[in-house]
Design a protein around this motif. Structure first.
Motif, mmCIF file in Angstrom:
data_model
loop_
_atom_site.group_PDB
_atom_site.id
_atom_site.type_symbol
_atom_site.label_atom_id
_atom_site.label_comp_id
_atom_site.label_asym_id
_atom_site.label_seq_id
_atom_site.Cartn_x
_atom_site.Cartn_y
_atom_site.Cartn_z
ATOM 1 N N SER A 108 -8.355 -40.554 -1.291
ATOM 2 C CA SER A 108 -8.331 -39.217 -0.715
ATOM 3 C C SER A 108 -7.958 -39.339 0.749
ATOM 4 N N GLY A 109 -8.017 -38.230 1.433
ATOM 5 C CA GLY A 109 -7.777 -38.267 2.863
ATOM 6 C C GLY A 109 -6.326 -38.203 3.279
ATOM 7 N N LEU A 110 -5.416 -37.872 2.344
ATOM 8 C CA LEU A 110 -4.020 -37.713 2.722
ATOM 9 C C LEU A 110 -3.771 -36.248 3.072
ATOM 10 N N ARG A 111 -3.196 -36.020 4.228
ATOM 11 C CA ARG A 111 -2.832 -34.653 4.614
ATOM 12 C C ARG A 111 -1.546 -34.275 3.897
ATOM 13 N N VAL A 112 -1.554 -33.088 3.294
ATOM 14 C CA VAL A 112 -0.382 -32.557 2.606
ATOM 15 C C VAL A 112 -0.099 -31.181 3.189
ATOM 16 N N ALA A 113 1.163 -30.909 3.515
ATOM 17 C CA ALA A 113 1.565 -29.606 4.038
ATOM 18 C C ALA A 113 2.711 -29.071 3.186
ATOM 19 N N GLU A 114 2.764 -27.758 3.085
ATOM 20 C CA GLU A 114 3.775 -27.107 2.249
ATOM 21 C C GLU A 114 4.493 -26.044 3.062
ATOM 22 N N SER A 115 5.790 -25.885 2.776
ATOM 23 C CA SER A 115 6.590 -24.869 3.446
ATOM 24 C C SER A 115 7.657 -24.368 2.486
ATOM 25 N N GLY A 116 7.893 -23.071 2.477
ATOM 26 C CA GLY A 116 8.988 -22.499 1.706
ATOM 27 C C GLY A 116 8.663 -22.232 0.252
ATOM 28 N N THR A 117 9.679 -21.734 -0.451
ATOM 29 C CA THR A 117 9.563 -21.426 -1.873
ATOM 30 C C THR A 117 10.796 -21.932 -2.602
ATOM 31 N N GLY A 118 10.623 -22.195 -3.886
ATOM 32 C CA GLY A 118 11.714 -22.691 -4.718
ATOM 33 C C GLY A 118 11.342 -24.003 -5.359
ATOM 34 N N PRO A 119 12.326 -24.738 -5.852
ATOM 35 C CA PRO A 119 12.048 -26.051 -6.439
ATOM 36 C C PRO A 119 11.395 -26.961 -5.403
ATOM 37 N N ALA A 120 10.444 -27.774 -5.839
ATOM 38 C CA ALA A 120 9.665 -28.608 -4.918
ATOM 39 C C ALA A 120 10.345 -29.939 -4.624
ATOM 40 N N PRO A 180 11.755 -29.509 11.261
ATOM 41 C CA PRO A 180 13.029 -28.885 11.664
ATOM 42 C C PRO A 180 14.046 -28.857 10.520
ATOM 43 N N LEU A 181 14.078 -29.899 9.716
ATOM 44 C CA LEU A 181 14.997 -29.951 8.587
ATOM 45 C C LEU A 181 14.616 -28.934 7.524
ATOM 46 N N TRP A 182 13.317 -28.765 7.286
ATOM 47 C CA TRP A 182 12.872 -27.775 6.298
ATOM 48 C C TRP A 182 13.398 -26.393 6.638
ATOM 49 N N ARG A 183 13.391 -26.048 7.926
ATOM 50 C CA ARG A 183 13.875 -24.731 8.339
ATOM 51 C C ARG A 183 15.365 -24.563 8.045
ATOM 52 N N LEU A 184 16.100 -25.664 7.993
ATOM 53 C CA LEU A 184 17.534 -25.625 7.699
ATOM 54 C C LEU A 184 17.843 -25.651 6.211
ATOM 55 N N TRP A 209 13.935 -24.038 -0.987
ATOM 56 C CA TRP A 209 13.197 -25.195 -1.500
ATOM 57 C C TRP A 209 11.746 -25.087 -1.051
ATOM 58 N N ARG A 210 10.858 -25.613 -1.862
ATOM 59 C CA ARG A 210 9.453 -25.729 -1.473
ATOM 60 C C ARG A 210 9.250 -27.163 -1.000
ATOM 61 N N HIS A 211 9.019 -27.324 0.283
ATOM 62 C CA HIS A 211 8.911 -28.633 0.908
ATOM 63 C C HIS A 211 7.444 -29.065 0.940
ATOM 64 N N ILE A 212 7.166 -30.244 0.380
ATOM 65 C CA ILE A 212 5.825 -30.812 0.342
ATOM 66 C C ILE A 212 5.849 -32.080 1.190
ATOM 67 N N ALA A 256 1.515 -33.078 -9.378
ATOM 68 C CA ALA A 256 0.688 -31.880 -9.211
ATOM 69 C C ALA A 256 1.489 -30.740 -8.586
ATOM 70 N N GLU A 257 2.411 -31.080 -7.705
ATOM 71 C CA GLU A 257 3.233 -30.072 -7.020
ATOM 72 C C GLU A 257 4.521 -29.764 -7.777
ATOM 73 N N ARG A 258 4.724 -30.464 -8.895
ATOM 74 C CA ARG A 258 5.950 -30.314 -9.696
ATOM 75 C C ARG A 258 7.201 -30.635 -8.895
ATOM 76 N N ALA A 259 7.077 -31.652 -8.061
ATOM 77 C CA ALA A 259 8.207 -32.104 -7.240
ATOM 78 C C ALA A 259 8.906 -33.245 -7.963
ATOM 79 N N ASP A 260 10.096 -32.965 -8.478
ATOM 80 C CA ASP A 260 10.838 -34.036 -9.149
ATOM 81 C C ASP A 260 11.945 -34.588 -8.260
ATOM 82 N N ARG A 261 11.883 -34.219 -6.975
ATOM 83 C CA ARG A 261 12.808 -34.757 -5.983
ATOM 84 C C ARG A 261 11.965 -35.337 -4.846
ATOM 85 N N VAL A 262 12.404 -36.493 -4.325
ATOM 86 C CA VAL A 262 11.678 -37.151 -3.222
ATOM 87 C C VAL A 262 12.687 -37.535 -2.152
#
Length: 82
Positions: free
Chosen positions: A2-14, A30-34, A38-41, A73-79
């Motif tokens: 445990s103890g990992l910080r996770v942040a999320e931004s946006g909507t769409g595929p994760a 900054p890249l997420w805003r561009l 996409w839902r950025h995790i 858990a976040e349904r992110a199939d892209r890394v």
């Protein structure tokens, strides 16, 4: 693990974003805003940003499993990582 910080931004595929050594998830913001549509995790790796240090005895393969669990858990199939 445990103890990992996770942040999320946006909507769409994760997309799961993993930073490099000595960085944290704010590197990606900054890249997420561009990249709308996409839902950025973002994850702070152990000992970085808002995450706790890696506990003694925790292996890198165990960390990889934890990241895979977060992606699942976040349904992110892209890394994206550096």
């Amino acid at each position: 693990m445990s103890g990992l910080r996770v942040a999320e931004s946006g909507t769409g595929p994760a997309v799961l974003w993993v930073h490099g050594y000595t960085m944290d998830l704010t590197l990606w913001e900054p890249l997420w805003r561009l990249l709308p549509g996409w839902r950025h995790i973002g994850v702070d790796l152990p000992g970085h940003g808002g995450s706790e240090p890696l506990r003694p005895g925790v292996t890198l393969p165990a960390l990889a499993v934890r990241l895979a669990e977060i992606a699942s858990a976040e349904r992110a199939d892209r890394v994206v990582g550096n």
